[in-house]
Design a protein around this motif. Structure first.
Motif, PDB file in Angstrom:
ATOM      1  N   GLY A 258       0.810  -1.202   0.000  1.00 29.89           N
ATOM      2  CA  GLY A 258       0.000   0.000   0.000  1.00 29.89           C
ATOM      3  C   GLY A 258       0.850   1.261   0.000  1.00 29.89           C
ATOM      4  N   SER A 259       0.266   2.359  -0.460  1.00 30.03           N
ATOM      5  CA  SER A 259       1.021   3.608  -0.594  1.00 30.03           C
ATOM      6  C   SER A 259       0.622   4.661   0.431  1.00 30.03           C
ATOM      7  CB  SER A 259       0.846   4.184  -2.005  1.00 30.03           C
ATOM      8  OG  SER A 259      -0.501   4.605  -2.215  1.00 30.03           O
ATOM      9  N   VAL A 260      -0.201   4.304   1.403  1.00 29.73           N
ATOM     10  CA  VAL A 260      -0.656   5.303   2.370  1.00 29.73           C
ATOM     11  C   VAL A 260      -0.115   4.994   3.762  1.00 29.73           C
ATOM     12  CG1 VAL A 260      -2.767   5.739   1.068  1.00 29.73           C
ATOM     13  CG2 VAL A 260      -2.816   4.120   2.967  1.00 29.73           C
ATOM     14  N   LEU A 261      -0.002   6.047   4.547  1.00 29.49           N
ATOM     15  CA  LEU A 261       0.260   5.951   5.973  1.00 29.49           C
ATOM     16  C   LEU A 261      -1.023   6.301   6.717  1.00 29.49           C
ATOM     17  CD1 LEU A 261       3.751   7.720   6.067  1.00 29.49           C
ATOM     18  CD2 LEU A 261       3.276   5.261   6.109  1.00 29.49           C
ATOM     19  N   LEU A 262      -1.037   6.050   8.001  1.00 29.83           N
ATOM     20  CA  LEU A 262      -2.238   6.303   8.789  1.00 29.83           C
ATOM     21  C   LEU A 262      -2.676   7.758   8.668  1.00 29.83           C
ATOM     22  CD1 LEU A 262      -4.073   4.595  10.565  1.00 29.83           C
ATOM     23  CD2 LEU A 262      -2.676   5.216  12.536  1.00 29.83           C
ATOM     24  N   GLU A 263      -1.706   8.676   8.631  1.00 32.49           N
ATOM     25  CA  GLU A 263      -2.029  10.098   8.552  1.00 32.49           C
ATOM     26  C   GLU A 263      -2.746  10.444   7.245  1.00 32.49           C
ATOM     27  OE1 GLU A 263       0.902   8.811   9.396  1.00 32.49           O
ATOM     28  OE2 GLU A 263       0.782   9.259  11.553  1.00 32.49           O
ATOM     29  N   ASP A 264      -2.515   9.645   6.196  1.00 32.87           N
ATOM     30  CA  ASP A 264      -3.185   9.926   4.921  1.00 32.87           C
ATOM     31  C   ASP A 264      -4.689   9.736   5.023  1.00 32.87           C
ATOM     32  OD1 ASP A 264      -0.956  10.612   3.199  1.00 32.87           O
ATOM     33  OD2 ASP A 264      -0.330   8.530   3.408  1.00 32.87           O
ATOM     34  N   LEU A 265      -5.124   8.779   5.845  1.00 33.78           N
ATOM     35  CA  LEU A 265      -6.565   8.605   6.036  1.00 33.78           C
ATOM     36  C   LEU A 265      -7.176   9.853   6.657  1.00 33.78           C
ATOM     37  CD1 LEU A 265      -6.838   4.926   7.330  1.00 33.78           C
ATOM     38  CD2 LEU A 265      -7.433   5.782   5.077  1.00 33.78           C
TER      39      LEU A 265
END
Length: 761
Positions: free
Chosen positions: A211-218
Motif C-alpha cells: 500500500g502507498s498510504v500511511l495512517l495520517e493519509d486517512l
C-alpha cells in the motif's frame, strides 16, 4: 480465576438467530473482550498483558496488522485483539498426559474451537510411524529426525517450508535463509491465500506490492472507499481511524455485498459518545454490490472520469503510461454489463461519481472481498487506474490501501518469504552469505498442495499457522498432507493440522509474542512490519508457558545446524543474539539500513516507498502503468448462488474464539448460510431450513458441506455467505485467481440441497 479447558466439544444444537446489529463495538465489545480474557488468563494476568499490547515498549498484537500511530491509548487494542492475546497468554496447558489420553484420530474428530481451547503446547511431541498417539520427544531427536528426512530427499525441492503471518521479521529472515541454503524456493505462505492478488497487481502497476498510504493519509483524505472489507470484525482498530477521518471531514463509501455493522456506525468505547451516545456514522454511502462486481464498478467510474474530462492530465503525462489504450477501452464500456455485474443502478453509480468529483484526495481500502476472485488482479489494477486518473497516488491523503490480515504477513514477504524471489534479493543474499541460492521459482500454497498430492513433495514444515484449515479443497489438502513422509509444525496452540499427519509428525512448541525471550546474550526482542510499512519492535514480558519452549529464531537456527552442519553460516551467533540477524538484514533488504539502531527508536521506522515518497514508479516502463482490464460478468446457472466465505466475529483467520457472531445476530453456532429473502423465495426455501451446500466446478467433482441452517439476511441478490474454514471444502484447488494463483474463496458457485433430499440414497 481463569477457567479450565472444556471437556466436551461444541456443536450447533443451541443455535439461535436474531436481527443483525447496525453498529459495532461500544460497551458490548469491551464486555466480550474482558469476558474472554478473564476466562483464559484470569483478572490479574489480563491487566498485566492487555496494558502492554501495541505499546511502544510492549509487544505487537498477534492479531491483525493495522498500524498504531505515534500517540497510543492506554488500551491500544480492540475486542478481537484482546481475544488473540488471551488465546496466547492463556493459563491452560496441553501436556504429555493430554496426548496420552487422546489418539490422533480422536483429535481429528474434534472441532476447531475445542482444539484451540485446550491451551498452550508445552513440549516437543512426535507421532512415530504406525503410532496412534503423539508422545514426548527431545529437541535434539526432533531436529535429528527432520535433518535425516530432509537430507534423505532426492531433491531439496521435495520439501515444503510454509510460513504463517505471525512469524517475526528475524525468524522469517532466518527461515528463508535456511530454506535457500538447503536448496529450494518452496516457501508458500499465507499471503498466497489472501493479498497475493494485491501484490501482483500493485507490482505491475506502481512497482511495489504494498500500500502507498500511511495512517495520517486517512486523516487527510476527502473520500475513502472501503471495498470488500469488514473492518468491524477483521480490523476493528480501523474503525477508530475512520472515525477520526470522518471528524476531519472525509466521506466514506462502503462497497460490499453484506451490510456489515462495522461499515455503518461505530461506538468508540474510548469516548463518552461511544458509551452513552449513538457513536459515529461511518458510511455516507453504501453500495450493496454483487459478488465479483467491483471491476465493473471501478471501470464505470473511470469511464465517467474520462467522459467528464476530470483526469489529472499533468500527472498522467509526467508519471503514467498507457492512457490512450485505457481511454479507448473505457469508451467501449457496456453499461448493461456494468449493471448486471454490479447489481447497482446507474443512479447509484452516478451519485458515487459525484462523491469522486467532490474529492481532491481519495484513498481506496480493500481486503479479501477483492483478492479472492478469478479476476482479482484485473480488479485491483482497475482500482489503481481509478486512483491514477486523478493523480491520487503519491500525494498526501491519497493512495492504495490493501488492508493486510495477520500481524506480520507483510514483513515476512519483505524478509524474503516468497516462492518467486526477485534476482536482486538473491544476489544480495549470495553476497552476504557466500553461497549461491536457488534461482528456480518454488511452490506457492496451491502448488505445494498439488505437489504433496502427487507425491512430488514429501516433507512439510510449517512455521506457525493452521495449514489444512487455511487452504482450499479441504479433502484434497488433507489427503495430500497424509501422503508426506514427515509433517512438522512450529506452533503455540493445538489445531487441526496436528491431527492431519504424514507417516511421521512433529509438534515443535514455540514462544508467543507475549512471552520473554531469553538467549545466551540476554533478553531479546523481535520486529514486525504493519500493513502500512511501519517496522517496530515487539518484546513480551510474561514467563514462557513452559521451560521446554524455544523461540522461532532458535528453532530455525538449531534445525539449520542439524541439517546443514557445514554451511559456513553463523546460525549459532544468530540464535545467541538477534542483533546479528538484524545486521544481516540491514545488508540484504533495502530500507533496513542501520536496522539495529532504528528499531530501538520508540515507534520504530517507516520503510521507503518510491511511489508515495517520490512519485517514482519502479516498473518495467519506469512509470505507473494504466492497464486495460476486460469486463466479464460472472454468471451462475439458474437455481444456484454465488457464495463467499467470511469470518464470524468470534474468530481470527482459522482461530475460533467462540460460537457467536454478534454483529450478524448469530449465537451458539457456526454452520449457517446467509441468503437474501428474495433468493429464498425464488428457490422455494425457507429461513431456518437445513441444507447441504454443494459447490459446482468444471471438474465435475461434488464438494459438499453438510448441515447448514439458512439465515434470511439482507445480502445482495444472487449472493450467499458462510463461515470458513467450514466451507473451505467447497473451494476447488484449481479454481484460482489469474496471475496470483489465490484460491477463489469469494466466487464459489453453489446449490442449496435440502437436508431431507441430501439424506436420500
Amino acid at each position: 480465576m481463569s477457567r479450565k479447558a472444556p471437556r466436551e466439544d461444541f456443536d450447533d444444537d443451541g443455535l439461535r438467530v436474531s436481527k443483525p446489529k447496525e453498529w459495532a463495538a461500544g460497551v458490548p465489545g469491551v464486555t466480550a473482550a474482558l469476558r474472554q480474557s478473564y476466562a483464559q488468563m484470569g483478572a490479574g494476568r489480563t491487566a498485566l498483558t492487555l496494558l502492554r499490547v501495541n505499546q511502544k515498549q510492549g509487544f505487537d498484537c498477534p492479531g491483525c496488522a493495522w498500524p498504531e500511530g505515534d500517540k497510543r491509548h492506554v488500551a491500544e487494542f480492540c475486542e478481537n485483539g484482546a481475544k488473540a492475546v488471551a488465546e496466547e497468554a492463556t493459563t491452560r496447558r496441553v501436556t504429555r498426559e493430554f496426548f496420552a489420553r487422546h489418539t490422533v484420530a480422536e483429535l481429528g474428530r474434534r472441532g476447531d474451537l475445542w482444539l484451540g481451547q485446550q491451551g498452550r503446547l508445552t513440549e516437543p511431541m512426535i507421532k512415530r510411524s504406525g503410532s496412534e498417539h503423539y508422545e514426548p520427544v527431545s529437541w535434539d531427536e526432533a531436529f535429528g529426525l527432520l535433518a535425516a528426512e530432509l537430507n534423505a530427499l532426492d531433491s531439496p525441492d521435495e520439501a515444503v517450508f510454509y510460513t504463517s503471518g505471525r512469524t517475526s521479521n528475524e525468524a522469517a529472515f532466518a527461515y528463508q535463509l535456511f530454506a535457500r541454503a538447503f536448496g529450494t524456493n518452496n516457501m508458500p505462505d499465507c499471503s498466497n491465500m489472501c493479498h497475493e492478488s494485491s501484490g501482483s497487481a500493485l507490482n505491475e502497476t506502481i512497482g511495489i506490492g504494498k500500500g502507498s498510504v500511511l495512517l495520517e493519509d486517512l486523516y487527510r483524505a476527502d473520500l475513502i472507499f472501503v471495498v470488500g472489507q469488514n473492518p468491524g470484525t477483521n480490523h476493528p482498530r480501523m474503525l477508530s481511524a475512520l472515525e477520526k477521518a470522518k471528524k476531519a471531514g472525509a466521506r466514506v463509501v462502503a462497497v460490499n455485498p453484506l451490510p456489515e455493522a462495522g461499515l455503518m456506525r461505530f461506538k468508540n468505547p474510548q469516548r463518552p459518545s461511544g458509551v452513552t451516545g449513538r457513536g459515529t456514522a461511518l458510511a455516507d454511502r453504501f453500495l450493496q454490490i454483487r459478488l465479483n462486481g467491483d471491476l465493473a464498478l471501478f471501470q464505470a467510474l473511470n469511464r465517467l472520469i474520462v467522459d467528464e474530462g476530470a483526469v489529472d492530465r499533468e500527472f498522467l503525462d509526467a508519471h503514467t503510461a498507457g492512457y490512450e489504450e485505457l481511454e479507448r477501452h473505457l469508451k467501449a464500456l457496456d453499461w448493461d454489463l456494468v449493471q448486471e455485474a454490479t447489481g447497482l443502478t446507474r443512479a447509484e453509480i452516478d451519485a458515487t461519481f459525484g462523491d469522486v468529483l467532490g474529492a481532491e484526495r481519495i484513498v481506496v481500502c480493500w481486503a479479501m472481498g477483492l483478492t479472492q476472485h478469478r479476476n482479482a488482479v484485473p480488479t485491483i489494477r482497475e482500482v489503481v487506474n481509478f486512483l491514477l486518473l486523478r493523480g491520487n497516488i503519491g500525494r498526501p491523503g491519497a493512495g492504495v490501501c490493501p488492508v493486510r490480515g495477520h500481524s506480520n504477513v507483510q514483513g515476512d514477504r519483505t524478509m524474503g518469504i516468497f516462492e518467486r524471489p526477485p534476482a536482486a534479493f538473491l544476489d544480495a543474499l549470495a553476497r552476504e552469505f557466500s553461497f549461491e541460492p536457488p534461482r528456480t521459482h518454488g511452490l506457492d500454497t496451491v502448488g505445494a498442495i498439488r505437489a504433496m498430492r502427487d507425491g512430488a513433495a514429501k516433507v512439510f514444515l510449517g512455521m506457525g499457522g493452521n495449514f489444512v484449515r487455511a487452504t482450499p479443497d479441504s479433502a484434497v489438502t488433507e489427503a495430500a498432507m497424509r501422503r508426506c513422509r514427515l509433517t512438522a509444525h512450529v506452533s503455540t496452540k493445538l489445531n487441526r493440522s496436528h491431527a492431519v499427519t504424514g507417516e511421521q509428525a512433529l509438534i515443535l512448541p514455540t514462544l508467543g509474542r507475549t512471552e520473554r525471550d531469553e538467549q545466551a546474550s540476554g533478553p531479546q526482542f523481535v520486529s514486525v512490519e504493519d500493513s502500512m510499512g511501519m517496522v517496530h519492535a515487539s518484546q513480551g514480558r510474561l514467563a514462557p508457558a513452559s521451560g521446554h519452549l524455544l523461540s522461532e529464531v532458535a528453532i530455525v537456527c538449531r534445525l539449520a545446524r542439524a541439517v546443514l552442519p557445514d554451511s559456513g553460516i553463523g546460525w549459532e551467533a544468530m540464535e545467541r543474539d538477534y542483533d546479528v540477524v538484524r545486521d544481516h538484514v540491514s545488508r540484504v533488504v533495502p530500507g533496513f539500513e542501520r536496522f539495529n539502531e532504528r528499531i530501538r527508536e520508540p515507534g520504530g521506522f517507516t520503510l521507503p516507498h518510491a511511489p508515495r515518497d517520490e512519485r517514482r514508479f519502479p516498473t518495467a516502463t519506469g512509470k505507473a502503468n494504466l492497464t486495460v482490464n476486460e469486463l466479464e460478468v460472472l454468471r451462475v446457472p439458474e437455481g444456484r448462488l454465488l457464495l463467499q466465505t467470511v469470518r464470524s466475529h468470534d474468530q481470527y483467520n482459522t482461530t475460533i474464539y467462540g460460537m457467536d457472531d454478534r454483529y450478524r445476530g448469530v449465537k451458539a453456532g457456526r454452520r449457517v448460510v446467509f441468503v437474501s429473502p428474495a433468493d429464498l423465495e425464488a428457490l422455494g426455501l425457507a429461513d431456518g431450513a437445513r441444507v447441504d451446500l454443494v459447490s459446482e466446478w468444471s471438474d465435475g467433482v461434488e464438494r459438499r458441506a453438510p448441515g447448514f441452517r439458512i439465515v434470511a439476511y439482507p445480502t445482495a441478490r444472487g449472493c450467499a455467505a458462510a463461515y470458513f474454514p467450514e466451507t473451505n471444502v467447497l473451494v476447488p484447488l484449481d479454481s484460482t485467481a489469474e496471475v496470483s494463483n489465490t484460491p477463489t474463496s469469494k466466487s464459489i458457485v453453489v446449490r442449496l440441497v435440502p437436508a431431507e433430499e441430501a439424506a436420500l440414497p
